[in-house]
Motif scaffolding. Sequence first.
Motif, PDB file in Angstrom:
ATOM      1  N   ASN A  22      12.442  36.516  51.906  1.00 40.58           N
ATOM      2  CA  ASN A  22      11.235  37.282  52.614  1.00 40.58           C
ATOM      3  C   ASN A  22      10.394  37.591  51.222  1.00 40.58           C
ATOM      4  O   ASN A  22       9.148  37.872  51.448  1.00 40.58           O
ATOM      5  N   VAL A  23      10.834  38.120  50.296  1.00 38.96           N
ATOM      6  CA  VAL A  23      10.271  38.606  48.950  1.00 38.96           C
ATOM      7  C   VAL A  23       9.672  37.684  48.122  1.00 38.96           C
ATOM      8  O   VAL A  23       8.424  37.498  48.016  1.00 38.96           O
ATOM      9  N   HIS A  24      10.613  37.036  47.428  1.00 41.36           N
ATOM     10  CA  HIS A  24      10.196  36.348  46.163  1.00 41.36           C
ATOM     11  C   HIS A  24      10.370  34.760  46.190  1.00 41.36           C
ATOM     12  O   HIS A  24      10.420  34.104  45.438  1.00 41.36           O
ATOM     13  N   LYS A  25      10.145  34.405  47.555  1.00 45.15           N
ATOM     14  CA  LYS A  25      10.267  33.019  47.822  1.00 45.15           C
ATOM     15  C   LYS A  25       9.494  32.177  47.046  1.00 45.15           C
ATOM     16  O   LYS A  25       9.920  30.898  46.497  1.00 45.15           O
ATOM     17  N   GLU A  26       8.093  32.278  47.342  1.00 39.96           N
ATOM     18  CA  GLU A  26       7.217  31.440  46.641  1.00 39.96           C
ATOM     19  C   GLU A  26       7.179  31.510  45.181  1.00 39.96           C
ATOM     20  O   GLU A  26       7.200  30.317  44.398  1.00 39.96           O
ATOM     21  N   SER A  27       7.560  32.669  44.356  1.00 43.86           N
ATOM     22  CA  SER A  27       7.919  32.686  43.070  1.00 43.86           C
ATOM     23  C   SER A  27       8.986  31.967  42.582  1.00 43.86           C
ATOM     24  O   SER A  27       8.942  31.194  41.614  1.00 43.86           O
ATOM     25  N   LEU A  28      10.138  31.946  43.321  1.00 45.71           N
ATOM     26  CA  LEU A  28      11.196  31.497  42.864  1.00 45.71           C
ATOM     27  C   LEU A  28      11.035  29.739  43.003  1.00 45.71           C
ATOM     28  O   LEU A  28      11.478  29.134  42.255  1.00 45.71           O
ATOM     29  N   GLN A  29      10.424  29.264  44.097  1.00 46.96           N
ATOM     30  CA  GLN A  29       9.970  27.956  44.253  1.00 46.96           C
ATOM     31  C   GLN A  29       9.126  27.519  43.157  1.00 46.96           C
ATOM     32  O   GLN A  29       9.214  26.347  42.591  1.00 46.96           O
ATOM     33  N   SER A  30       8.306  28.376  42.859  1.00 46.45           N
ATOM     34  CA  SER A  30       7.133  28.025  41.827  1.00 46.45           C
ATOM     35  C   SER A  30       7.904  27.778  40.437  1.00 46.45           C
ATOM     36  O   SER A  30       7.729  26.712  39.807  1.00 46.45           O
ATOM     37  N   GLU A  60      20.066  39.467  45.795  1.00 45.97           N
ATOM     38  CA  GLU A  60      19.427  39.688  47.007  1.00 45.97           C
ATOM     39  C   GLU A  60      18.132  39.282  46.599  1.00 45.97           C
ATOM     40  O   GLU A  60      17.583  39.007  45.599  1.00 45.97           O
ATOM     41  N   ASP A  61      17.358  38.912  47.901  1.00 44.66           N
ATOM     42  CA  ASP A  61      16.051  38.146  47.605  1.00 44.66           C
ATOM     43  C   ASP A  61      14.911  38.919  46.889  1.00 44.66           C
ATOM     44  O   ASP A  61      13.867  38.667  46.728  1.00 44.66           O
ATOM     45  N   TRP A  62      14.857  40.449  47.176  1.00 45.29           N
ATOM     46  CA  TRP A  62      13.960  41.274  46.474  1.00 45.29           C
ATOM     47  C   TRP A  62      14.213  41.724  45.018  1.00 45.29           C
ATOM     48  O   TRP A  62      13.344  42.040  44.349  1.00 45.29           O
ATOM     49  N   CYS A  63      15.125  40.868  44.308  1.00 48.03           N
ATOM     50  CA  CYS A  63      15.459  41.075  43.091  1.00 48.03           C
ATOM     51  C   CYS A  63      14.774  40.260  42.115  1.00 48.03           C
ATOM     52  O   CYS A  63      14.526  39.017  42.251  1.00 48.03           O
ATOM     53  N   GLY A  64      13.786  40.821  41.329  1.00 44.45           N
ATOM     54  CA  GLY A  64      12.889  39.931  40.253  1.00 44.45           C
ATOM     55  C   GLY A  64      13.819  39.091  39.155  1.00 44.45           C
ATOM     56  O   GLY A  64      13.295  38.031  39.076  1.00 44.45           O
ATOM     57  N   ASP A  65      14.625  39.701  38.816  1.00 45.45           N
ATOM     58  CA  ASP A  65      15.559  39.044  37.756  1.00 45.45           C
ATOM     59  C   ASP A  65      16.351  37.648  38.483  1.00 45.45           C
ATOM     60  O   ASP A  65      16.125  36.499  37.856  1.00 45.45           O
ATOM     61  N   VAL A  87      25.889  35.006  47.477  1.00 42.36           N
ATOM     62  CA  VAL A  87      26.397  36.187  48.314  1.00 42.36           C
ATOM     63  C   VAL A  87      25.610  37.339  48.260  1.00 42.36           C
ATOM     64  O   VAL A  87      25.433  37.915  47.007  1.00 42.36           O
ATOM     65  N   LEU A  88      25.136  37.877  49.442  1.00 42.85           N
ATOM     66  CA  LEU A  88      24.341  39.008  49.127  1.00 42.85           C
ATOM     67  C   LEU A  88      24.865  40.351  48.584  1.00 42.85           C
ATOM     68  O   LEU A  88      26.023  40.634  49.209  1.00 42.85           O
ATOM     69  N   ARG A  89      24.515  40.958  47.799  1.00 40.12           N
ATOM     70  CA  ARG A  89      24.977  42.234  46.983  1.00 40.12           C
ATOM     71  C   ARG A  89      25.079  43.228  48.032  1.00 40.12           C
ATOM     72  O   ARG A  89      26.278  43.772  48.115  1.00 40.12           O
ATOM     73  N   ASP A  90      24.201  43.465  48.858  1.00 41.11           N
ATOM     74  CA  ASP A  90      24.249  44.885  49.542  1.00 41.11           C
ATOM     75  C   ASP A  90      25.373  44.651  50.915  1.00 41.11           C
ATOM     76  O   ASP A  90      25.880  45.797  51.112  1.00 41.11           O
TER      77      ASP A  90
END
Length: 186
Positions: A22-30, A60-65, A87-90
């Motif tokens: 939900n958070v960094h999907k487009e950036s990761l794919q880019s 986690e999908d919110w993580c910029g790293d 594996v989701l950290r939280d």
Amino acid sequence: MPTLNDWFEKGIPVQEFVESMNVHKESLQSIYNRFQVSEADQAFFEELKAKELRAIVITEDWCGDAMMNEPILMRIAEASNIEIRMVLRDSNLELMDQYLTNGTARSIPIFIFIDKNGEEKAVWGPRAPKVQEFVTELRSVLPPKEDERFEAEQKEVFKKITQAFTEDEKLWNEVYSSLKETLAKA
């Protein structure tokens, strides 16, 4: 206590994870679409294939790293037949707490490379050393946490870091080099 094989089996396949982001999907794919492994590294990838590694990624999908590091790992994995599971950290602190940064921080992503028997062969993360230097330098200008300007200035620093992670190919290449160095020892 679950084994690394158990954690791998429990993990989410990469494509499923990316689709659920939900958070960094487009950036990761880019980043994934723009980053390529080097043709000059084919012999390295052939050696890696022979090791039959798999990877457990604590994320986690919110993580910029994670947004920057995971697409680079995905490209390396494609070139060397490494199957990745997320594996989701939280919701998996039992695993996360075995891979704390500096013994205290639940920093992500953490890449755990295992062989076909589930034995840990290498661990990488959460940042390449040169990327850590870059982040440390940007954060060095922040006022003390008690300062009323801290929160606003920290948001600006995070914005700069995220932008650099999304666009700076030099940082991507630092991650690539660092991952290759770790995998060479696996």
